[in-house]
Design a protein around this motif. Structure first.
Motif, PDB file in Angstrom:
ATOM      1  N   HIS A 162       0.845  -1.206   0.000  1.00  0.00           N
ATOM      2  CA  HIS A 162       0.000   0.000   0.000  1.00  0.00           C
ATOM      3  C   HIS A 162       0.876   1.250   0.000  1.00  0.00           C
ATOM      4  N   TYR A 163       1.949   1.197   0.774  1.00  0.00           N
ATOM      5  CA  TYR A 163       2.913   2.301   0.796  1.00  0.00           C
ATOM      6  C   TYR A 163       3.507   2.514  -0.596  1.00  0.00           C
ATOM      7  N   LEU A 164       3.971   1.435  -1.225  1.00  0.00           N
ATOM      8  CA  LEU A 164       4.586   1.556  -2.554  1.00  0.00           C
ATOM      9  C   LEU A 164       3.590   2.116  -3.569  1.00  0.00           C
ATOM     10  N   ARG A 165       2.351   1.648  -3.505  1.00  0.00           N
ATOM     11  CA  ARG A 165       1.328   2.161  -4.430  1.00  0.00           C
ATOM     12  C   ARG A 165       1.075   3.646  -4.197  1.00  0.00           C
ATOM     13  N   GLU A 166       1.024   4.050  -2.940  1.00  0.00           N
ATOM     14  CA  GLU A 166       0.798   5.466  -2.643  1.00  0.00           C
ATOM     15  C   GLU A 166       1.980   6.320  -3.114  1.00  0.00           C
ATOM     16  N   MET A 167       3.191   5.824  -2.961  1.00  0.00           N
ATOM     17  CA  MET A 167       4.371   6.568  -3.419  1.00  0.00           C
ATOM     18  C   MET A 167       4.374   6.667  -4.943  1.00  0.00           C
ATOM     19  N   ASP A 168       4.015   5.574  -5.625  1.00  0.00           N
ATOM     20  CA  ASP A 168       3.920   5.602  -7.091  1.00  0.00           C
ATOM     21  C   ASP A 168       2.873   6.600  -7.555  1.00  0.00           C
ATOM     22  N   ALA A 170       1.758   9.267  -5.929  1.00  0.00           N
ATOM     23  CA  ALA A 170       2.241  10.631  -5.652  1.00  0.00           C
ATOM     24  C   ALA A 170       3.273  11.062  -6.689  1.00  0.00           C
ATOM     25  N   ALA A 171       4.173  10.164  -7.083  1.00  0.00           N
ATOM     26  CA  ALA A 171       5.188  10.498  -8.091  1.00  0.00           C
ATOM     27  C   ALA A 171       4.524  10.754  -9.443  1.00  0.00           C
ATOM     28  N   ARG A 172       3.542   9.924  -9.790  1.00  0.00           N
ATOM     29  CA  ARG A 172       2.815  10.095 -11.056  1.00  0.00           C
ATOM     30  C   ARG A 172       2.080  11.438 -11.071  1.00  0.00           C
ATOM     31  N   GLU A 173       1.411  11.782  -9.975  1.00  0.00           N
ATOM     32  CA  GLU A 173       0.689  13.050  -9.896  1.00  0.00           C
ATOM     33  C   GLU A 173       1.644  14.241  -9.958  1.00  0.00           C
ATOM     34  N   ALA A 174       2.798  14.101  -9.332  1.00  0.00           N
ATOM     35  CA  ALA A 174       3.789  15.185  -9.374  1.00  0.00           C
ATOM     36  C   ALA A 174       4.276  15.407 -10.801  1.00  0.00           C
ATOM     37  N   ARG A 175       4.508  14.316 -11.535  1.00  0.00           N
ATOM     38  CA  ARG A 175       4.934  14.443 -12.943  1.00  0.00           C
ATOM     39  C   ARG A 175       3.846  15.092 -13.786  1.00  0.00           C
ATOM     40  N   GLU A 176       2.600  14.690 -13.563  1.00  0.00           N
ATOM     41  CA  GLU A 176       1.489  15.223 -14.337  1.00  0.00           C
ATOM     42  C   GLU A 176       1.244  16.705 -14.047  1.00  0.00           C
ATOM     43  N   ASN A 177       1.581  17.150 -12.861  1.00  0.00           N
ATOM     44  CA  ASN A 177       1.330  18.541 -12.471  1.00  0.00           C
ATOM     45  C   ASN A 177       2.508  19.473 -12.751  1.00  0.00           C
ATOM     46  N   GLN A 178       3.589  18.929 -13.317  1.00  0.00           N
ATOM     47  CA  GLN A 178       4.730  19.788 -13.666  1.00  0.00           C
ATOM     48  C   GLN A 178       4.379  20.576 -14.927  1.00  0.00           C
ATOM     49  N   PRO A 179       4.794  21.845 -14.942  1.00  0.00           N
ATOM     50  CA  PRO A 179       4.526  22.649 -16.137  1.00  0.00           C
ATOM     51  C   PRO A 179       5.304  22.101 -17.350  1.00  0.00           C
ATOM     52  N   SER A 180       4.702  22.227 -18.502  1.00  0.00           N
ATOM     53  CA  SER A 180       5.348  21.782 -19.746  1.00  0.00           C
ATOM     54  C   SER A 180       6.500  22.737 -20.074  1.00  0.00           C
ATOM     55  N   PRO A 181       7.581  22.186 -20.652  1.00  0.00           N
ATOM     56  CA  PRO A 181       8.736  23.037 -20.994  1.00  0.00           C
ATOM     57  C   PRO A 181       8.449  23.981 -22.140  1.00  0.00           C
TER      58      PRO A 181
END
Length: 181
Positions: A162-168, A170-181
């Motif tokens: 469950h921890y690993l899934r939550e970390m994955d 969070a990382a996916r959401e962080a990537r999706e919320n990064q501004p485009s270059p």
């Protein structure tokens, strides 16, 4: 399992321990404060005393891992302030992780020499000590979880996957919320 090596696995395990502790503490926060210090039929009697023992054990093994003193002994913790106790446990888990982060992979395959409570000298590989510590903390967290849910607290999913899934996530959401270059 993490395929990057035992070092990364151990670091992940320490992060997981802090994460799972926080979920447990959130569940315990939903209970009446009086139950923390009352006899709940636990090996260390109360919720509070069990967390004190978890902290004392963490300190003992951290000392042995760093070979600060080859005669490290179990020293009971008497922290009457619940918020301070929770903070100390979380802080010291993160501090151990920070210290181990500076170690090379070879450290985790190094034998640590220490004196047991009965006075006998022994040694174990650092990886085995860390696995023991993780299992010890999870064992007592499971006891506390059972008490918390018996007393009406929420039952959070605290397993390692469950921890690993939550970390994955969070990382996916962080990537999706990064501004485009």
């Amino acid at each position: 399992m993490n395929t990057t090596g035992w070092r990364e696995h151990c670091l992940s395990q320490l992060e997981y321990q802090a994460w799972a502790n926080q979920l447990l503490f959130n569940s315990l926060a939903r209970l009446h404060a009086d139950v923390l210090d009352t006899d709940q039929g636990l090996p260390f009697t109360s919720i509070h005393r069990t967390v004190e023992t978890m902290l004392a054990t963490l300190r003992l093994w951290a000392s042995r891992l760093h070979e600060d003193t080859p005669t490290a002994r179990f020293t009971p913790v008497h922290e009457p302030d619940w918020p301070a106790l929770k903070h100390q446990l979380q802080h010291e888990l993160r501090e151990l992780r920070r210290q181990l982060e500076a170690q090379p992979e070879a450290f985790f395959h190094h034998r640590i020499l220490y004196t047991r409570a009965n006075g006998l000298r022994t040694s174990n590989y650092a990886i085995d000590i860390l696995q023991h510590l993780a299992a010890y903390l999870a064992h007592h967290r499971g006891q506390l979880y059972a008490v918390a849910t018996r007393l009406g607290g929420p039952a959070p999913l605290m397993g390692y996957l469950h921890y690993l899934r939550e970390m994955d996530k969070a990382a996916r959401e962080a990537r999706e919320n990064q501004p485009s270059p």
